[in-house]
Motif scaffolding. Structure first.
Motif, PDB file in Angstrom:
ATOM      1  N   SER A 184      40.662 143.132   9.401  1.00 54.90           N
ATOM      2  CA  SER A 184      40.215 141.568   9.636  1.00 54.90           C
ATOM      3  C   SER A 184      38.780 141.303  10.005  1.00 54.90           C
ATOM      4  CB  SER A 184      40.732 141.035  10.910  1.00 54.90           C
ATOM      5  OG  SER A 184      40.765 140.098  11.863  1.00 54.90           O
ATOM      6  N   ALA A 185      37.880 140.261   9.988  1.00 49.69           N
ATOM      7  CA  ALA A 185      36.496 140.653   9.796  1.00 49.69           C
ATOM      8  C   ALA A 185      36.241 138.668  10.170  1.00 49.69           C
ATOM      9  CB  ALA A 185      35.663 141.204   8.906  1.00 49.69           C
ATOM     10  N   THR A 186      34.479 138.693  11.269  1.00 44.66           N
ATOM     11  CA  THR A 186      33.549 137.364  11.034  1.00 44.66           C
ATOM     12  C   THR A 186      32.766 137.869  10.993  1.00 44.66           C
ATOM     13  OG1 THR A 186      33.929 135.689  12.245  1.00 44.66           O
ATOM     14  CG2 THR A 186      33.754 138.033  14.104  1.00 44.66           C
ATOM     15  N   ASP A 188      30.723 135.353  11.863  1.00 39.06           N
ATOM     16  CA  ASP A 188      30.688 133.636  12.433  1.00 39.06           C
ATOM     17  C   ASP A 188      29.230 133.922  13.534  1.00 39.06           C
ATOM     18  OD1 ASP A 188      31.915 132.691  10.679  1.00 39.06           O
ATOM     19  OD2 ASP A 188      33.424 132.235  12.262  1.00 39.06           O
ATOM     20  N   ILE A 189      29.239 135.285  14.160  1.00 42.17           N
ATOM     21  CA  ILE A 189      28.201 134.983  15.207  1.00 42.17           C
ATOM     22  C   ILE A 189      27.118 136.210  15.204  1.00 42.17           C
ATOM     23  CG2 ILE A 189      27.851 135.988  17.559  1.00 42.17           C
ATOM     24  CD1 ILE A 189      30.717 135.626  17.994  1.00 42.17           C
ATOM     25  N   VAL A 194      31.646 141.306  12.387  1.00 40.83           N
ATOM     26  CA  VAL A 194      32.991 142.358  14.043  1.00 40.83           C
ATOM     27  C   VAL A 194      34.048 142.734  13.569  1.00 40.83           C
ATOM     28  CG1 VAL A 194      33.616 141.416  15.828  1.00 40.83           C
ATOM     29  CG2 VAL A 194      31.433 140.916  15.523  1.00 40.83           C
ATOM     30  N   VAL A 197      39.411 140.543  14.462  1.00 41.20           N
ATOM     31  CA  VAL A 197      39.394 139.443  14.915  1.00 41.20           C
ATOM     32  C   VAL A 197      41.085 138.775  15.726  1.00 41.20           C
ATOM     33  CG1 VAL A 197      38.807 137.108  15.947  1.00 41.20           C
ATOM     34  CG2 VAL A 197      37.348 138.050  13.764  1.00 41.20           C
ATOM     35  N   HIS A 198      42.212 138.436  14.042  1.00 38.49           N
ATOM     36  CA  HIS A 198      43.679 138.100  14.463  1.00 38.49           C
ATOM     37  C   HIS A 198      43.918 139.247  13.719  1.00 38.49           C
ATOM     38  CE1 HIS A 198      42.274 135.038  16.347  1.00 38.49           C
ATOM     39  NE2 HIS A 198      41.152 134.271  15.520  1.00 38.49           N
TER      40      HIS A 198
ATOM     41  N   THR B 140      41.324 127.281  15.187  1.00 41.18           N
ATOM     42  CA  THR B 140      40.988 128.747  14.955  1.00 41.18           C
ATOM     43  C   THR B 140      39.784 129.773  14.332  1.00 41.18           C
ATOM     44  OG1 THR B 140      43.118 129.061  13.517  1.00 41.18           O
ATOM     45  CG2 THR B 140      43.522 128.288  15.414  1.00 41.18           C
ATOM     46  N   LEU B 142      37.003 130.781  14.509  1.00 44.01           N
ATOM     47  CA  LEU B 142      35.661 131.662  14.864  1.00 44.01           C
ATOM     48  C   LEU B 142      34.596 130.396  15.587  1.00 44.01           C
ATOM     49  CD1 LEU B 142      35.281 133.102  17.497  1.00 44.01           C
ATOM     50  CD2 LEU B 142      34.080 134.336  16.097  1.00 44.01           C
ATOM     51  N   LEU B 189      32.890 139.156  22.286  1.00 47.43           N
ATOM     52  CA  LEU B 189      32.834 137.456  22.824  1.00 47.43           C
ATOM     53  C   LEU B 189      34.508 137.426  20.973  1.00 47.43           C
ATOM     54  CD1 LEU B 189      29.335 136.707  21.736  1.00 47.43           C
ATOM     55  CD2 LEU B 189      30.828 135.311  23.730  1.00 47.43           C
ATOM     56  N   ALA B 190      34.387 138.480  20.485  1.00 52.01           N
ATOM     57  CA  ALA B 190      35.250 138.370  19.001  1.00 52.01           C
ATOM     58  C   ALA B 190      37.076 137.766  20.065  1.00 52.01           C
ATOM     59  CB  ALA B 190      35.012 138.406  18.181  1.00 52.01           C
ATOM     60  N   ALA B 193      37.881 135.817  21.446  1.00 48.83           N
ATOM     61  CA  ALA B 193      38.219 134.585  21.011  1.00 48.83           C
ATOM     62  C   ALA B 193      39.908 135.029  20.481  1.00 48.83           C
ATOM     63  CB  ALA B 193      38.015 134.090  19.746  1.00 48.83           C
ATOM     64  N   ARG B 194      39.830 136.401  20.461  1.00 53.65           N
ATOM     65  CA  ARG B 194      40.872 136.827  19.298  1.00 53.65           C
ATOM     66  C   ARG B 194      42.588 136.945  20.808  1.00 53.65           C
ATOM     67  NH1 ARG B 194      42.917 141.280  16.818  1.00 53.65           N
ATOM     68  NH2 ARG B 194      44.990 142.116  17.629  1.00 53.65           N
ATOM     69  N   LEU B 197      43.721 132.475  21.321  1.00 56.76           N
ATOM     70  CA  LEU B 197      44.170 132.283  20.047  1.00 56.76           C
ATOM     71  C   LEU B 197      45.106 132.691  20.230  1.00 56.76           C
ATOM     72  CD1 LEU B 197      41.251 131.580  17.918  1.00 56.76           C
ATOM     73  CD2 LEU B 197      42.623 129.237  18.859  1.00 56.76           C
ATOM     74  N   ARG B 198      45.540 134.219  20.954  1.00 59.80           N
ATOM     75  CA  ARG B 198      46.553 134.419  20.510  1.00 59.80           C
ATOM     76  C   ARG B 198      48.138 134.226  21.607  1.00 59.80           C
ATOM     77  NH1 ARG B 198      48.751 139.892  17.155  1.00 59.80           N
ATOM     78  NH2 ARG B 198      46.741 139.863  16.628  1.00 59.80           N
ATOM     79  N   GLU B 227      39.203 136.574   9.069  1.00 58.98           N
ATOM     80  CA  GLU B 227      39.320 136.456  10.246  1.00 58.98           C
ATOM     81  C   GLU B 227      41.212 136.819  10.372  1.00 58.98           C
ATOM     82  OE1 GLU B 227      37.825 133.402  13.198  1.00 58.98           O
ATOM     83  OE2 GLU B 227      35.684 133.956  12.239  1.00 58.98           O
ATOM     84  N   ASN B 229      43.139 134.482  11.588  1.00 65.32           N
ATOM     85  CA  ASN B 229      43.624 133.307  12.302  1.00 65.32           C
ATOM     86  C   ASN B 229      44.826 132.568  10.888  1.00 65.32           C
ATOM     87  OD1 ASN B 229      41.170 132.608  10.866  1.00 65.32           O
ATOM     88  ND2 ASN B 229      41.270 130.940  11.334  1.00 65.32           N
TER      89      ASN B 229
END
Lengths: 210, 474
Positions: A184-186, A188-189, A194, A197-198, B140, B142, B189-190, B193-194, B197-198, B227, B229
């Motif tokens: 999982s990765a993002t 967005d920033i 990163v 994420v989830h 959800t 980011l 920051l990520a 959010a994790r 939202l979890r 992500e 999500n």
């Protein structure tokens, strides 16, 4: 038929009334649909892509799978993993703990150290693992909630390209399918990548013969 | 009918909004940085594929074929999806879609939903409709979360918060998540959010998603994301509602082999995005047990009726045209006043609204063609822009002086002698305005042209005159 459906379909027919037909068969298909890569090169490319994603990759013969799983778990600092019902018991090392997913609650999965599964296919060019969510792949939540995913891929499951991967998946097209390409990765920033994420933050892979 | 594209009908026109936004150096820096990074990555991974052009040609042809057979494919999808345990609803416009979705949630007696990034829901103003019905929607993705918590508008199709930098995001998260010690490190920051939202993923029992591809043959839906999500929303809740624009359909499962190569490379510059979720109806014991699809028109059939404009519906929402556009890079997404920004937004937004609003958007382009070059579905955006400009002109009552001026210009341009006479008059008339070889200040309504650019004076000799003299001197 609902009124909305009737109206929309009528509008579409009116919109296309003066447009000539284009057949499906006339769509050009001149992109690569198969690749000439042999097994060795496919494995190398797949491993290269996985390492690019930050995965640890292990190789083993079919009678060393249990040893490889134990090694991978040790390197990842894991002592207990959840396994799906269809995961081959003969692959499990004695020295580690495994919990069977017989409908564990989301909370239990969320609290698990990690998960160990097989897969349905893999695509070398994109470092993709294809899950069809039955047998050794487990249901969808299983490979999602735990933070660590260890996946066993057989060499014969690795195809070279995306078209070959989709071709393989057409056989189980209506099963739930998840494709996984790295953790999982993002971005967005500020476009800074990163990891985690989830979904699982770490994805490790064992490639086994044959 | 109430066709709506976000707040586009009420938004200020592009030139007004752009004028204000280009003064904001922070936004310009953020947008410039983000588009530079994605463009670089996109160009690298596209160059890896020697059959990229063939893939584009196939995507374009498949989409064109699908649109010509849209009735058949929509009905085929509905039958297959229903057969697999899904329920299909149809919505003519934004209000109808919102009412359907609110009704479905109320029937489940729920007051909270989790959402996977869907631009289509922003298009119909779904969150506002949900809130009005007392339902709390939680984004959800980011970037969507940053936009929602910052009470902001999305500024990019793929990276909706790209106008925000890490310091601004930290501020929003500190305030909204009650984390006063949060740093501006993207990892931290990520992680925030994790954790935030979890809790929602594990608790909220109903999710709303969009779709990237919808397969007619099998009734299958595909959501592309990075992500996780998306997987959370599509796997964990008992109820799933998927909102789909009718143009998202593709004929066969195997067509994914084209689009799943084009989309990730164009959108985020990845060979493949981390996760694709592909599902068909309901699977007993795995994932949502009640699955609703809402098929949305909201102006799409009107776009389809326009033979030049209909290619706009080929769009797979990759955002490559935004990143490539020199205008978008200067203004960012908010200037477009629509959830669909950039070149694709400039053609999609006014067309969805029957050319009744957002009429300056077709002019928000230098027609350089960069958008066409990068478009994975080969949409000829400059062609549609020009086509829409002509429609805008047809639709409006031009001022008298403009109509007279155009008539005179037409007379002059139709005949070589008259043109040459007009040029002679022009040469004399321009004298008072010429300074250092340029005309920088024209009077009256002509000022509109010279306010932002200099004009070259008419040269002393025209090409025809030069050519004639050259012949004589031989």
């Amino acid at each position: 038929m609902s009124i909305a459906k009737q109206v929309i379909l009528t509008r579409i027919r009116d919109a296309l009334a003066r447009s000539p037909q284009i057949t499906y068969e006339s769509c050009p298909r001149e992109y690569r649909r198969a690749s000439a890569l042999d097994v060795r090169s496919r494995i190398e490319l797949f491993e290269d892509r996985l390492r690019d994603y930050g995965s640890r990759v292990y190789h083993c013969s079919s009678d060393q799978i249990a040893d490889s799983i134990a090694l991978a778990m040790r390197n990842a600092g894991k002592t207990a993993l959840v396994i799906p019902d269809g995961f081959p018991r003969t692959w499990l090392p004695d020295e580690c703990t495994f919990t069977l997913d017989n409908g564990l609650s989301y909370q239990a999965l969320d609290g698990a150290e990690g998960v160990l599964t097989g897969c349905a296919a893999a695509i070398a060019e994109t470092g993709t693992i294809v899950l069809r969510h039955s047998g050794a792949d487990g249901r969808r939540a299983l490979t999602l909630l735990p933070d660590y995913h260890l996946c066993v891929v057989r060499q014969s499951q690795i195809v070279a390209s995306v078209p070959e991967g989709i071709q393989a998946a057409t056989e189980f097209a209506t099963s739930p399918i998840t494709t996984i390409s790295g953790p999982s990765a993002t971005s967005d920033i500020e476009m800074t990548r990163v990891k985690g994420v989830h979904g699982p933050r770490t994805l490790d892979v064992i490639i086994t013969e044959p | 009918m109430s066709i709506r594209v976000g707040e586009a009908a009420e938004a200020p026109e592009f030139p007004t909004a752009a004028k204000r936004l280009i003064q904001d150096s922070q936004i310009r820096r953020n947008v410039r940085h983000a588009t530079d990074v994605i463009r670089g990555k996109r160009n690298r991974v596209v160059a890896e594929l020697d059959d990229w052009e063939q893939l584009r040609a196939s995507a374009h042809a498949i989409k064109e074929h699908t649109l010509r057979n849209l009735v058949r494919y929509l009905e085929q999808f509905e039958a297959a999806c229903t057969n697999a345990g899904g329920e299909v609803h149809w919505a003519q416009d934004a209000d109808e879609a919102n009412q359907t979705i609110v009704g479905l949630i109320q029937a489940e007696k729920k007051s909270e939903v989790i959402k996977v990034k869907t631009m289509t829901s922003d298009e119909i103003g779904l969150n506002t409709a949900l809130e009005a019905a007392g339902i709390i929607p939680s984004e959800t993705d980011l970037a969507d979360l940053i936009v929602q918590l910052g009470r902001d508008q999305p500024s990019h199709i793929v990276v909706p918060a790209l106008h925000r930098n890490r310091a601004e995001i930290r501020q929003i998260f500190r305030r909204e998540m009650n984390l006063p010690a949060l740093s501006d490190d993207p990892e931290e920051l990520a992680a925030a959010a994790r954790a935030y939202l979890r809790e929602k993923f594990l608790r909220v029992d109903i999710a709303i998603s969009g779709a990237n591809f919808v397969i007619a043959e099998t009734g299958t839906v595909c959501v592309v994301e990075s992500e996780g999500n998306g997987r959370m929303c599509l796997s964990l809740p008992q109820v799933l509602i998927t909102l789909i624009g009718i143009e998202k359909i593709i004929p066969r499962f195997e067509d994914l082999e084209v689009f799943l190569q084009l989309l990730p490379r164009s959108a985020t510059g990845e060979r493949m995005n981390p996760y694709n979720s592909i599902w068909t109806g309901v699977s007993p014991g795995d994932g949502p047990q009640r699955f609703h699809v809402v098929l949305l028109d909201n102006g799409r059939t009107q776009v389809l009726a326009d033979e030049v404009g209909r290619q706009t519906l080929d769009c797979i929402r990759c955002g490559a045209c935004l990143n490539a556009c020199p205008v978008y890079q200067q203004t960012g997404g908010h200037a477009y006043g629509s959830v669909y920004a950039g070149p694709i937004g400039a053609i999609l937004t006014p067309q969805l609204q029957s050319m009744q609003h957002s009429q300056t958007l077709p002019y928000a382009s230098s027609l350089c063609g960069a958008c066409y070059e990068v478009c994975p579905a080969k949409i000829n955006i400059p062609e549609v822009l020009l086509h829409l400009r002509s429609k805008v002109v047809e639709n409006r009552d031009a001022p008298v002086y403009e109509r007279v001026a155009m008539k005179i210009a037409a007379l002059a341009l139709k005949n070589a002698d008259r043109l040459s006479a007009a040029q002679s008059v022009g040469r004399i008339a321009q004298k008072p305005f010429e300074r250092d070889g340029v005309i920088a200040n024209l009077p009256g309504f002509l000022r509109g042209w010279t306010a932002v650019r200099d004009l070259k004076p008419i040269p002393k000799q025209s090409f025809r005159q030069w050519w004639a003299e050259r012949d004589q001197s031989k």
